[in-house]
Design an enzyme around this catalytic site. Sequence first.
Site, PDB file in Angstrom:
ATOM      1  N   HIS A   1       0.843  -1.197   0.000  1.00  0.00           N
ATOM      2  CA  HIS A   1       0.000   0.000   0.000  1.00  0.00           C
ATOM      3  C   HIS A   1       0.883   1.254   0.000  1.00  0.00           C
ATOM      4  CE1 HIS A   1      -2.992  -2.858   1.954  1.00  0.00           C
ATOM      5  NE2 HIS A   1      -3.602  -2.461   0.851  1.00  0.00           N
TER       6      HIS A   1
ATOM      7  N   LYS B   1      -1.022  -8.020  -7.911  1.00  0.00           N
ATOM      8  CA  LYS B   1      -1.213  -9.288  -7.199  1.00  0.00           C
ATOM      9  C   LYS B   1      -2.647  -9.778  -7.408  1.00  0.00           C
ATOM     10  CE  LYS B   1      -1.890  -9.861  -2.753  1.00  0.00           C
ATOM     11  NZ  LYS B   1      -3.059 -10.758  -2.668  1.00  0.00           N
TER      12      LYS B   1
ATOM     13  N   GLN C   1     -18.127  -8.195  -0.919  1.00  0.00           N
ATOM     14  CA  GLN C   1     -17.177  -9.014  -1.691  1.00  0.00           C
ATOM     15  C   GLN C   1     -16.682 -10.232  -0.925  1.00  0.00           C
ATOM     16  OE1 GLN C   1     -14.298  -5.546  -1.922  1.00  0.00           O
ATOM     17  NE2 GLN C   1     -12.812  -7.189  -1.918  1.00  0.00           N
TER      18      GLN C   1
ATOM     19  N   GLN D   1      -8.782  -8.815 -10.557  1.00  0.00           N
ATOM     20  CA  GLN D   1      -9.502  -7.613 -10.091  1.00  0.00           C
ATOM     21  C   GLN D   1      -9.119  -6.405 -10.942  1.00  0.00           C
ATOM     22  OE1 GLN D   1     -10.224  -6.430  -5.821  1.00  0.00           O
ATOM     23  NE2 GLN D   1      -8.379  -5.244  -6.153  1.00  0.00           N
TER      24      GLN D   1
ATOM     25  N   SER E   1       0.374  -8.996   1.563  1.00  0.00           N
ATOM     26  CA  SER E   1      -1.082  -9.092   1.587  1.00  0.00           C
ATOM     27  C   SER E   1      -1.529  -8.892   3.030  1.00  0.00           C
ATOM     28  CB  SER E   1      -1.515 -10.492   1.117  1.00  0.00           C
ATOM     29  OG  SER E   1      -2.844 -10.745   1.518  1.00  0.00           O
TER      30      SER E   1
HETATM   31  O1  PAF Z   1      -8.131  -5.076  -3.323  1.00  0.00           O
HETATM   32  C1  PAF Z   1      -8.816  -4.661  -2.359  1.00  0.00           C
HETATM   33  O2  PAF Z   1      -8.296  -4.343  -1.269  1.00  0.00           O
HETATM   34  C2  PAF Z   1     -10.316  -4.563  -2.499  1.00  0.00           C
HETATM   35  O3  PAF Z   1     -10.805  -5.567  -3.318  1.00  0.00           O
HETATM   36  C3  PAF Z   1     -10.803  -3.176  -2.972  1.00  0.00           C
HETATM   37  C4  PAF Z   1     -10.278  -2.866  -4.371  1.00  0.00           C
HETATM   38  C5  PAF Z   1     -10.356  -2.117  -2.000  1.00  0.00           C
HETATM   39  C6  PAF Z   1     -12.338  -3.150  -3.055  1.00  0.00           C
HETATM   40  O4  PAF Z   1     -12.914  -3.385  -1.812  1.00  0.00           O
END
Ligand code: PAF
Length: 275
Positions: free
Chosen positions: A32, A147, A59, A151, A183
């Site tokens: 991050h 990673k 999700q 997505q 992660s």
């Molecule tokens: O990759 C993530 O942390 C999540 O899937 C995201 C993109 C913040 C959506 O909740």
Amino acid sequence: MRIITTIEEARAQPQAKCRVLVPTMGALHEAHGQMVHVARKHAGDDGEVALSIFVNPLQFEPGSDYERYPRLEKMDEEFCRKAGVDLLFRPSVADMYADDRSVFVEESFLSNTLEGESRPGHFRGVCTVVAKLFNILSADAALFGEKDFQQLMIVRRMVRDLNFKTTIIAVPTVREEDGLAFSSRNQYLNNEERNQATVLHKALLAAADAGNKSEIEIVQIVRRVINEAPLARIDYVELVDAETLKPIERVRPNSLLAVAVFFGKTRLIDNFRLA
Ligand code: PAF
């Protein structure tokens, strides 16, 4: 750093010249940090870096780790301050989702394989929340890590097909010294699991070294390396085309090898571009 916790406050923010969003679910780590760094560069001197923290219930499929997902409010806040985030958006579930919500965003081509197959509904949840975040924060650009390659591809599709103004920026996977991809879920691993989880990257490198093999041979190589770790339980190992994410029969330009493996209750994913 401004911290806002409601959609109303987000709407009331003065619009920056260029707002670059790093969407996260918190439990922030070095990857991050790298995203914030790239976001800063992209935003330029007049722009601003926004980071959202929202553990998105939509999700998480039933029976997964929504309840136990790490929520480290103070540590994350400190992390953002140090990393140079300008705007931290941390909404509540109640603010984000009306009880009688009935509109969702669903991608229907790339979402059926890999993670989509193992985690039904996952990408519908991701697309819905990402679309909302783009709208709420009026993001000019947003960063996604490689990673979570599937997505990234799905969000790109969503932006293309629904004409969002948001530019999607891919950030290469950031790894620990021993190769394990950063992660938030690595925190769940006990020492033994953590040590054994290094087989993921080793297996992907072994596949990369193997050259233009058939899918059967590549998958065999990867499975053999992963199975050297007694605590590993493979969910999938798949060779796919990196554009369509559909299975292919042989390594060729633009191939992607994707893996999902459990260590105890913790499910980790990783991937590697081959050829
Ligand atoms: O990759 C993530 O942390 C999540 O899937 C995201 C993109 C913040 C959506 O909740």
